[in-house]
Motif scaffolding. Structure first.
Motif, PDB file in Angstrom:
ATOM      1  N   UNK A 178       3.478   1.529  -1.463  1.00 19.98           N
ATOM      2  CA  UNK A 178       3.921   2.128  -2.984  1.00 19.98           C
ATOM      3  C   UNK A 178       2.765   2.745  -3.682  1.00 19.98           C
ATOM      4  N   UNK A 179       1.741   2.223  -3.546  1.00 21.68           N
ATOM      5  CA  UNK A 179       0.565   2.760  -4.176  1.00 21.68           C
ATOM      6  C   UNK A 179       0.402   4.209  -3.628  1.00 21.68           C
TER       7      UNK A 179
ATOM      8  N   UNK B  86       3.045   6.937  -5.102  1.00 26.87           N
ATOM      9  CA  UNK B  86       2.922   7.325  -6.532  1.00 26.87           C
ATOM     10  C   UNK B  86       1.919   8.535  -6.362  1.00 26.87           C
TER      11      UNK B  86
ATOM     12  N   UNK C  74       0.783  -1.139   0.004  1.00 27.42           N
ATOM     13  CA  UNK C  74      -0.057   0.122   0.186  1.00 27.42           C
ATOM     14  C   UNK C  74       0.883   1.152   0.074  1.00 27.42           C
TER      15      UNK C  74
END
Lengths: 151, 94
Positions: free
Chosen positions: B16-17, B20, B14
């Motif tokens: 990583x998401x 971004x 999560x």
């Protein structure tokens, strides 16, 4: 690539998170995407860092674990006949009744940014989530996911 | 330069998401080049918090934090994202 295994269980009768995680993990294992101890690792992580999310009133869970249990990245999906209890990601004392499970077998996070972003876009698209929940055929589920940008 | 700690349970999924999306939102709001995001596991946050300006995480707040904590769950669910980003902007302006 993340949906090549076509691992989808629709309107599954599982009654606990253990049951549904084990069913999906077994398919991932049989198809060579994860190691044999993947399910156990996912479940033990879930007790410390739960993955239940309340998305506009819909219960969704994104169980996952460390990369060393993953051979090659893949997603496994389930919709449930009756919701099963997961703990809330932001508050472990809260229970979320989950009707959709997205089991993530993730290898390298930096290579999977795009997929994870797309996944979250799907979560936030209520129309798409409604569609996914009602789908009767596995192929149709995969088609919708691919159309939403996850190959 | 604001040093932002971004955490989730495993430090891979999560966060990583969220990384971004948060990067994109900060850049769109005029903060390009004014922040550095360090992604980590939530268990590493107490130790790393002293040397960061604030922490955004998708999990519960750990005890023994040495910097402000902002819940980033709205980056995943969509609900309340404006309010969350407002909190982040407040920290960026400090």
């Amino acid at each position: 690539m993340y949906t090549n295994g076509q691992i989808v269980l629709l309107k599954n009768a599982a009654q606990t998170k253990e049951e549904i995680i084990r069913l999906l993990s077994e398919e991932l294992y049989q198809k060579g995407y994860v190691t044999s101890d993947f399910a156990t690792a996912v479940l033990s992580r879930e007790t410390v860092y739960p993955t239940g999310l309340d998305i506009n009133g819909l219960g969704v869970a994104i169980p996952h674990t460390d990369a060393d249990k993953v051979q090659s990245p893949q997603l496994a999906f389930a919709t449930l006949k009756e919701p099963v209890a997961f703990q809330n990601m932001v508050d472990i004392s809260q229970t979320i009744n989950v009707s959709m499970v997205f089991l993530l077998a993730i290898k390298k996070s930096d290579e999977q940014v795009f997929m994870l972003q797309k996944l979250i876009e799907i979560f936030q698209n209520q129309e798409l989530m409604d569609q996914l929940q009602k789908v009767e055929q596995e192929k149709e589920f995969i088609r919708i996911i691919r159309q939403a940008g996850i190959q | 330069m604001k040093k932002i700690l971004l955490a989730c349970g495993s430090g891979i999924a999560t966060s990583t998401a969220v990384n971004a999306k948060l990067t994109q939102m900060l850049e769109e709001n005029g903060y390009a080049g004014k922040f550095k995001i360090t992604q980590c596991k939530i268990s590493e946050v107490p130790a790393l918090s002293a040397e960061h300006d604030f922490c955004v995480a998708t999990t519960m707040q750990p005890t023994e934090m040495k910097c402000p904590f902002i819940s980033g769950i709205s980056f995943l669910t969509g609900a309340g994202l404006d309010a969350t980003f407002q909190e982040i902007k407040t920290q960026m302006e400090k």
